[in-house]
Design a protein around this motif. Structure first.
Motif, PDB file in Angstrom:
ATOM      1  N   ILE A 157       0.854  -1.179   0.000  1.00  0.00           N
ATOM      2  CA  ILE A 157       0.000   0.000   0.000  1.00  0.00           C
ATOM      3  C   ILE A 157       0.895   1.234   0.000  1.00  0.00           C
ATOM      4  O   ILE A 157       1.703   1.424   0.904  1.00  0.00           O
ATOM      5  CB  ILE A 157      -0.937   0.009   1.216  1.00  0.00           C
ATOM      6  N   TYR A 158       0.724   2.060  -1.044  1.00  0.00           N
ATOM      7  CA  TYR A 158       1.531   3.263  -1.220  1.00  0.00           C
ATOM      8  C   TYR A 158       0.761   4.503  -0.790  1.00  0.00           C
ATOM      9  O   TYR A 158      -0.398   4.681  -1.148  1.00  0.00           O
ATOM     10  CB  TYR A 158       1.934   3.422  -2.695  1.00  0.00           C
ATOM     11  N   GLN A 209      -0.559   8.170  -0.826  1.00  0.00           N
ATOM     12  CA  GLN A 209      -0.950   9.049  -1.926  1.00  0.00           C
ATOM     13  C   GLN A 209      -1.310  10.436  -1.397  1.00  0.00           C
ATOM     14  O   GLN A 209      -2.319  11.003  -1.791  1.00  0.00           O
ATOM     15  CB  GLN A 209      -2.148   8.454  -2.678  1.00  0.00           C
ATOM     16  N   CYS A 268      -9.713   0.849   0.770  1.00  0.00           N
ATOM     17  CA  CYS A 268      -8.876   1.520  -0.221  1.00  0.00           C
ATOM     18  C   CYS A 268      -9.218   0.993  -1.600  1.00  0.00           C
ATOM     19  O   CYS A 268      -9.408  -0.210  -1.780  1.00  0.00           O
ATOM     20  CB  CYS A 268      -7.392   1.246   0.015  1.00  0.00           C
ATOM     21  N   GLY A 323      -8.087   0.290  -5.559  1.00  0.00           N
ATOM     22  CA  GLY A 323      -6.845  -0.027  -6.252  1.00  0.00           C
ATOM     23  C   GLY A 323      -7.094  -0.973  -7.402  1.00  0.00           C
ATOM     24  O   GLY A 323      -7.785  -1.978  -7.259  1.00  0.00           O
ATOM     25  N   GLU A 324      -6.593  -0.596  -8.575  1.00  0.00           N
ATOM     26  CA  GLU A 324      -6.693  -1.429  -9.765  1.00  0.00           C
ATOM     27  C   GLU A 324      -8.149  -1.766 -10.078  1.00  0.00           C
ATOM     28  O   GLU A 324      -8.464  -2.861 -10.541  1.00  0.00           O
ATOM     29  CB  GLU A 324      -5.837  -2.681  -9.604  1.00  0.00           C
ATOM     30  N   GLN A 337       8.491   5.273  -5.613  1.00  0.00           N
ATOM     31  CA  GLN A 337       7.029   5.292  -5.725  1.00  0.00           C
ATOM     32  C   GLN A 337       6.369   5.876  -4.478  1.00  0.00           C
ATOM     33  O   GLN A 337       5.169   6.124  -4.488  1.00  0.00           O
ATOM     34  CB  GLN A 337       6.502   3.890  -5.977  1.00  0.00           C
ATOM     35  N   HIS A 390       5.504   3.278   1.834  1.00  0.00           N
ATOM     36  CA  HIS A 390       4.555   2.179   1.708  1.00  0.00           C
ATOM     37  C   HIS A 390       4.653   1.221   2.883  1.00  0.00           C
ATOM     38  O   HIS A 390       5.606   1.263   3.647  1.00  0.00           O
ATOM     39  CB  HIS A 390       4.776   1.420   0.392  1.00  0.00           C
ATOM     40  N   SER A 424      -7.284   7.276   0.244  1.00  0.00           N
ATOM     41  CA  SER A 424      -6.666   7.609  -1.047  1.00  0.00           C
ATOM     42  C   SER A 424      -5.404   6.815  -1.353  1.00  0.00           C
ATOM     43  O   SER A 424      -4.863   6.921  -2.454  1.00  0.00           O
ATOM     44  CB  SER A 424      -6.346   9.110  -1.086  1.00  0.00           C
ATOM     45  N   ARG A 445      -2.848   3.866  -2.483  1.00  0.00           N
ATOM     46  CA  ARG A 445      -2.914   2.973  -3.644  1.00  0.00           C
ATOM     47  C   ARG A 445      -2.550   1.562  -3.224  1.00  0.00           C
ATOM     48  O   ARG A 445      -1.489   1.329  -2.643  1.00  0.00           O
ATOM     49  CB  ARG A 445      -1.961   3.476  -4.718  1.00  0.00           C
ATOM     50  N   VAL A 495      -1.553  -2.201  -4.285  1.00  0.00           N
ATOM     51  CA  VAL A 495      -0.982  -2.975  -5.382  1.00  0.00           C
ATOM     52  C   VAL A 495      -0.821  -4.416  -4.921  1.00  0.00           C
ATOM     53  O   VAL A 495      -0.127  -4.692  -3.943  1.00  0.00           O
ATOM     54  CB  VAL A 495       0.400  -2.412  -5.815  1.00  0.00           C
TER      55      VAL A 495
END
Length: 77
Positions: free
Chosen positions: A7-8, A10, A21, A23-24, A43, A46, A66, A68, A70
């Motif tokens: 999880i990044y 944002q 959250c 994502g994708e 990036q 995270h 918010s 991201r 992945v």
């Protein structure tokens, strides 16, 4: 079904256990945060986490975090 994810951040920090959250194209429920905050990645900051696929109707409109999400594999629906 639970999956491992990265999880990044944002711009609004990182989510906590129990947050939703996007994502994708999916909505994820954060089941657990599995690492400390990792810094220095181009990036962004995270964490590693365990997430599960959620239904958009589970999350009040506008309440998803918010950050991201992945994951490494396509989720099973």
């Amino acid at each position: 079904m639970s999956q491992k994810a990265t999880i990044y951040e944002q711009g609004n920090g990182l989510p906590e256990k129990g947050d939703y959250c996007g994502g994708e194209g999916y909505l994820w429920l954060i089941e657990s945060i599995d690492s400390r905050i990792q810094t220095g990645d181009p990036q962004g900051n995270h964490v590693l986490a365990t997430v599960s696929l959620a239904d958009w109707s589970d999350c009040p409109e506008g309440e998803e975090h918010s950050a991201r999400v992945v994951i490494s594999e396509e989720p099973e629906e």
